[in-house]
Design a protein around this motif. Structure first.
Motif, PDB file in Angstrom:
ATOM      1  N   ARG A   1      32.880  80.110 101.031  1.00 50.08           N
ATOM      2  CA  ARG A   1      32.023  78.908 101.064  1.00 50.08           C
ATOM      3  C   ARG A   1      32.720  77.721 100.266  1.00 50.08           C
ATOM      4  O   ARG A   1      32.844  76.724 100.860  1.00 50.08           O
ATOM      5  CB  ARG A   1      31.058  79.122 100.249  1.00 50.08           C
ATOM      6  CG  ARG A   1      29.829  80.232 100.955  1.00 50.08           C
ATOM      7  CD  ARG A   1      28.630  80.524 100.200  1.00 50.08           C
ATOM      8  NE  ARG A   1      27.806  81.280 100.456  1.00 50.08           N
ATOM      9  CZ  ARG A   1      26.797  81.064 101.551  1.00 50.08           C
ATOM     10  NH1 ARG A   1      26.559  80.011 102.014  1.00 50.08           N
ATOM     11  NH2 ARG A   1      26.028  82.142 102.162  1.00 50.08           N
ATOM     12  N   MET A   2      33.419  78.083  99.315  1.00 45.65           N
ATOM     13  CA  MET A   2      34.287  77.015  98.664  1.00 45.65           C
ATOM     14  C   MET A   2      35.321  76.427  99.393  1.00 45.65           C
ATOM     15  O   MET A   2      35.871  75.303  99.226  1.00 45.65           O
ATOM     16  CB  MET A   2      34.862  77.442  97.104  1.00 45.65           C
ATOM     17  CG  MET A   2      33.462  77.692  96.198  1.00 45.65           C
ATOM     18  SD  MET A   2      32.370  76.392  96.006  1.00 45.65           S
ATOM     19  CE  MET A   2      30.843  77.203  96.831  1.00 45.65           C
TER      20      MET A   2
ATOM     21  N   SER B   1      26.775  74.880  99.828  1.00 46.31           N
ATOM     22  CA  SER B   1      27.338  74.774 101.058  1.00 46.31           C
ATOM     23  C   SER B   1      26.769  74.208 102.221  1.00 46.31           C
ATOM     24  O   SER B   1      26.840  74.275 103.272  1.00 46.31           O
ATOM     25  CB  SER B   1      27.768  76.005 101.337  1.00 46.31           C
ATOM     26  OG  SER B   1      26.939  77.207 101.630  1.00 46.31           O
ATOM     27  N   VAL B   2      25.423  73.643 102.075  1.00 45.89           N
ATOM     28  CA  VAL B   2      24.528  73.105 103.037  1.00 45.89           C
ATOM     29  C   VAL B   2      25.067  71.928 103.680  1.00 45.89           C
ATOM     30  O   VAL B   2      25.026  71.861 104.822  1.00 45.89           O
ATOM     31  CB  VAL B   2      23.018  72.955 102.335  1.00 45.89           C
ATOM     32  CG1 VAL B   2      22.278  72.048 103.488  1.00 45.89           C
ATOM     33  CG2 VAL B   2      22.470  74.221 102.280  1.00 45.89           C
ATOM     34  N   ALA B   3      25.406  70.918 102.799  1.00 39.75           N
ATOM     35  CA  ALA B   3      25.979  69.593 103.617  1.00 39.75           C
ATOM     36  C   ALA B   3      26.999  69.081 102.501  1.00 39.75           C
ATOM     37  O   ALA B   3      27.177  69.455 101.457  1.00 39.75           O
ATOM     38  CB  ALA B   3      24.480  68.751 103.410  1.00 39.75           C
ATOM     39  N   SER B   4      27.449  68.077 102.955  1.00 43.91           N
ATOM     40  CA  SER B   4      28.741  67.522 102.278  1.00 43.91           C
ATOM     41  C   SER B   4      28.236  66.333 101.165  1.00 43.91           C
ATOM     42  O   SER B   4      29.046  66.040 100.572  1.00 43.91           O
ATOM     43  CB  SER B   4      29.659  66.789 103.173  1.00 43.91           C
ATOM     44  OG  SER B   4      29.166  65.812 104.040  1.00 43.91           O
TER      45      SER B   4
ATOM     46  N   ALA C   1      37.699  73.741  91.567  1.00 47.20           N
ATOM     47  CA  ALA C   1      37.524  74.367  90.280  1.00 47.20           C
ATOM     48  C   ALA C   1      36.861  75.831  90.401  1.00 47.20           C
ATOM     49  O   ALA C   1      37.570  76.546  89.577  1.00 47.20           O
ATOM     50  CB  ALA C   1      36.851  73.482  89.360  1.00 47.20           C
ATOM     51  N   LEU C   2      36.108  76.032  91.116  1.00 44.83           N
ATOM     52  CA  LEU C   2      35.434  77.398  91.196  1.00 44.83           C
ATOM     53  C   LEU C   2      36.436  78.344  91.976  1.00 44.83           C
ATOM     54  O   LEU C   2      36.629  79.506  91.611  1.00 44.83           O
ATOM     55  CB  LEU C   2      34.082  77.370  92.246  1.00 44.83           C
ATOM     56  CG  LEU C   2      32.969  76.719  91.303  1.00 44.83           C
ATOM     57  CD1 LEU C   2      31.878  76.287  92.303  1.00 44.83           C
ATOM     58  CD2 LEU C   2      32.304  77.677  90.578  1.00 44.83           C
ATOM     59  N   LEU C   3      37.159  77.706  92.981  1.00 47.27           N
ATOM     60  CA  LEU C   3      38.080  78.616  93.599  1.00 47.27           C
ATOM     61  C   LEU C   3      39.296  79.275  92.116  1.00 47.27           C
ATOM     62  O   LEU C   3      39.699  80.328  92.302  1.00 47.27           O
ATOM     63  CB  LEU C   3      38.816  77.839  94.552  1.00 47.27           C
ATOM     64  CG  LEU C   3      38.370  77.784  95.914  1.00 47.27           C
ATOM     65  CD1 LEU C   3      39.086  77.000  96.964  1.00 47.27           C
ATOM     66  CD2 LEU C   3      37.991  79.196  96.501  1.00 47.27           C
ATOM     67  N   ALA C   4      39.644  78.213  91.520  1.00 51.77           N
ATOM     68  CA  ALA C   4      40.613  78.514  90.400  1.00 51.77           C
ATOM     69  C   ALA C   4      39.910  79.430  89.445  1.00 51.77           C
ATOM     70  O   ALA C   4      40.707  80.432  88.923  1.00 51.77           O
ATOM     71  CB  ALA C   4      40.876  77.300  89.526  1.00 51.77           C
TER      72      ALA C   4
END
Length: 339
Positions: free
Chosen positions: A109-110, A67-70, A171-174
């Motif tokens: 974060r996600m 979550s540091v940068a895009s 995908a991590l949220l899923a």
């Protein structure tokens, strides 16, 4: 302490290092340790890496790097890929999801990544991808505007990196919302007054300083995420993976007549029921040592190369997962009635 223990502890230390280059190198090394090599048929080494990293709480530093940068200048995409492997692993996936939801604030974060701004307005994404694709196929043309080509290629690369990062985050949220805690964390950010009863909020002393009422911290994250899922402007229609998916989607329509004929012949040639099929010895099932029943599945990245053309494709699974809660069902029912 063995040499392997020392190596993994040092890897965790580098994941939390103050220097960005060390964190990026550590994220790359973590992903390499978790990814099966092409010439290695066994998963023993990858399973060992996942178990060691989970026991040393690698989820927290990986979430911070992600979550540091895009962009991937600090190893964000490598960290997201490693997180997706750990949170979907057969042996340590449940513990990693618990650490992801509770200890690392992974859902929040996600969501920040999934709702981040793209490199350019979404309305320009299709034209940038089309120009970049056309210019790459005409490299031998002497009349090419090289400055324009480089600019479009740079923007297209930024879009692909953004899509890939958002795809991993969704995908991590899923994965996280498959658990009740993760679903509560996700939908609670959208409707905290429903996810957390007002009486318990008042009991905890959560009151508005000015008026003395219950503090309203409603954030429509579920609505925003769903709106992006329904927006086709984020999809890269020039991607080969997108074209393959469209061909696969259209294939059943072309085969509908074949399915009808095969189904009719199936009913015509229906076999007589055999009662012995139900008389299966349970001991035989328990002693069945086939590779499918005993060997754990391969831990792989959730998003393979080229399959991030639709960054919000996993939002469908998130919407399905939140229906395990009354709040999630109410949210979807509101959409139906308002539509």
């Amino acid at each position: 302490m063995g040499e392997a223990d020392t190596l993994y502890q040092e890897l965790i230390t580098f994941l939390s290092a103050p220097r960005a280059d060390l964190r990026k190198a550590a994220a790359e090394a973590t992903l390499t340790a978790l990814t099966p090599s092409s010439n290695d048929n066994s998963n023993s080494s990858n399973n060992e890496a996942a178990q060691r990293l989970a026991s040393l709480d690698a989820i927290t530093p990986l979430c911070k790097i992600a979550s540091v940068a895009s962009q991937n200048e600090v190893g964000s995409i490598d960290a997201l890929a490693a997180l997706s492997i750990l949170c979907s692993h057969d042996l340590v996936g449940n513990q990693c999801i618990l650490d992801f939801v509770e200890g690392s604030k992974g859902v929040g974060r996600m969501l920040e990544i999934a709702l981040s701004s793209p490199p350019t307005p979404p309305s320009t994404a299709a034209s940038i991808a089309a120009l970049s694709s056309a210019q790459n196929t005409n490299d031998n043309n002497e009349n090419i505007d090289h400055d324009g080509k480089n600019s479009n290629n740079k923007l297209a690369k930024e879009w692909n990196e953004w899509r890939r990062q958002v795809n991993y985050a969704c995908a991590l949220l899923a994965n996280a919302t498959r658990t009740e805690k993760g679903a509560v964390e996700f939908i609670g950010l959208s409707f905290p007054e429903e996810a957390v009863p007002s009486l318990s909020m008042a009991k905890d002393g959560i009151e508005e300083k000015s008026g003395g009422g219950i503090r309203d911290t409603t954030k429509p994250t579920a609505t925003l995420l769903l709106s992006r899922f329904l927006n086709p402007a984020f999809v890269d229609a020039t991607s080969p993976a997108y074209k393959e998916a469209m061909e696969a989607w259209d294939a059943p329509n072309h085969q509908s007549s074949d399915r009808k004929s095969s189904s009719s012949s199936m009913f015509e040639e229906e076999e007589e029921y055999d009662p012995d099929i139900d008389d299966i010895d349970e001991d035989e099932l328990e002693n069945d040592e086939t590779p499918l029943s005993k060997e754990p599945q391969t831990a792989e990245e959730l998003v393979k190369d080229g399959e991030y053309y639709d960054p919000y494709q996993h939002v469908a699974a998130v919407m399905m997962n939140i229906t395990q809660l009354n709040t999630g069902r109410d949210f979807l029912m509101r959409l139906i009635h308002s539509g």
